[in-house]
Design a protein around this motif. Sequence first.
Motif, PDB file in Angstrom:
ATOM      1  N   ASN A 181     -46.337  58.657 -44.846  1.00 20.89           N
ATOM      2  CA  ASN A 181     -45.213  57.853 -45.315  1.00 20.89           C
ATOM      3  C   ASN A 181     -44.860  56.872 -44.202  1.00 20.89           C
ATOM      4  O   ASN A 181     -44.361  57.280 -43.146  1.00 20.89           O
ATOM      5  N   HIS A 183     -42.475  54.840 -43.736  1.00 16.45           N
ATOM      6  CA  HIS A 183     -41.073  54.896 -43.319  1.00 16.45           C
ATOM      7  C   HIS A 183     -40.846  56.064 -42.368  1.00 16.45           C
ATOM      8  O   HIS A 183     -40.168  55.924 -41.338  1.00 16.45           O
ATOM      9  N   ARG A 186     -42.214  55.319 -38.923  1.00 17.34           N
ATOM     10  CA  ARG A 186     -41.329  54.455 -38.121  1.00 17.34           C
ATOM     11  C   ARG A 186     -40.151  55.253 -37.558  1.00 17.34           C
ATOM     12  O   ARG A 186     -39.733  55.039 -36.406  1.00 17.34           O
ATOM     13  N   LEU A 187     -39.616  56.171 -38.357  1.00 17.72           N
ATOM     14  CA  LEU A 187     -38.518  57.007 -37.871  1.00 17.72           C
ATOM     15  C   LEU A 187     -38.989  57.908 -36.730  1.00 17.72           C
ATOM     16  O   LEU A 187     -38.241  58.137 -35.756  1.00 17.72           O
ATOM     17  N   ARG A 210     -36.065  63.669 -44.958  1.00 20.99           N
ATOM     18  CA  ARG A 210     -36.852  62.631 -45.637  1.00 20.99           C
ATOM     19  C   ARG A 210     -38.230  63.155 -46.017  1.00 20.99           C
ATOM     20  O   ARG A 210     -38.743  62.850 -47.113  1.00 20.99           O
TER      21      ARG A 210
END
Length: 257
Positions: A181, A183, A186-187, A210
Motif C-alpha cells: 500500500n 500510502h 509513505r507513513l 491503516r
Amino acid sequence: VLGTNPKAGAIADVRVRRAVNYAIDKVAYRDAAAGWYAPSGEVASTILAPGSLGYRHYDLYPSPGGRGDPAEAKALLAEAGYPNGLTLGFATSDSGRHAAGRKPIEESLARAGIRLKVTTYKGNALWEKSLSVPSKRLERQLGQTGWCPDYLGDNARQTIRLQYDGRIDPAVSSNFSEYHNPHVNRLIDRALAEPDQDPRAALWGQIDQRIMRDAPLVPLLWENHSFHWASRVRGWVYDPWTATTDLTAPWLDPPGP
C-alpha cells in the motif's frame, strides 16, 4: 497471514479478508493453544503487541465475546460475490500450537461458509517450503504463522516494516501476504524519520490501524509467559527474541551453588 496478491483469487478481495477476520473464534483458538503449551494470553486485534511503542487497543472486526461473527462474515462474502461460501487454501504446521489451533480455525470459518483446503508442513518447512517462497504463495490463500518482537520498545521498526512495507522484496522479507500500500509505505517513512518519540508513536499507531483496514492478517493471540526464580537471582532480564531469560545477564547474590 491472508494473501493480497491480485493473482491469489478470492482472498485478493478485501471483503473476503475482512470476512475471515470476523469469522474466526479467537477464544477457541486461545483455549486450544493453551491445551498444548498452557500459556495465558489475550485475544489479539492489532499488529503491534501491548508494550510496543505506538500500541493502542482497537478492534476493527469485533465479535461477541471474541467468538467470531459468522453472520457478518457471510454478509461480506455475499457482497463479494460468494453467497454460497467458498474454499480457500490453508498452509499450517503439523505440530505445536499451530496444529492445536487448526481445528478451531477450520470450524469457525466453516460456520461462515469458508471451507479450507489444508496443507501441513513439518516444523520450519512451513516457512522454508511455503510462506517464505514467493512462487508457492499462490497455492494457498491463508497461512498460519507467528511473530515476536526482536526487542522491547520501538519494535514497530521491524514488526510493521519487515512485514508490511511493500517496497521490500517479498522474497527476502517477512511480507508473507505480499501486502503493498503506497500510502502505508509513505507513513512508514515518516515514522522512521521522526526523531521525537511521541509523534513517532502516534504514527505507528495510525499505521497499525491503516494496515488492518486492508486486513492482510488475522491477529489471533498475544501469548503471556510466566517465569519463576529464586530470591538470590539478580540481573534477570527478559529477552523477547527468545521469549525467555537473557542467560548472559543473571548472577547470584550471595554467590555460590
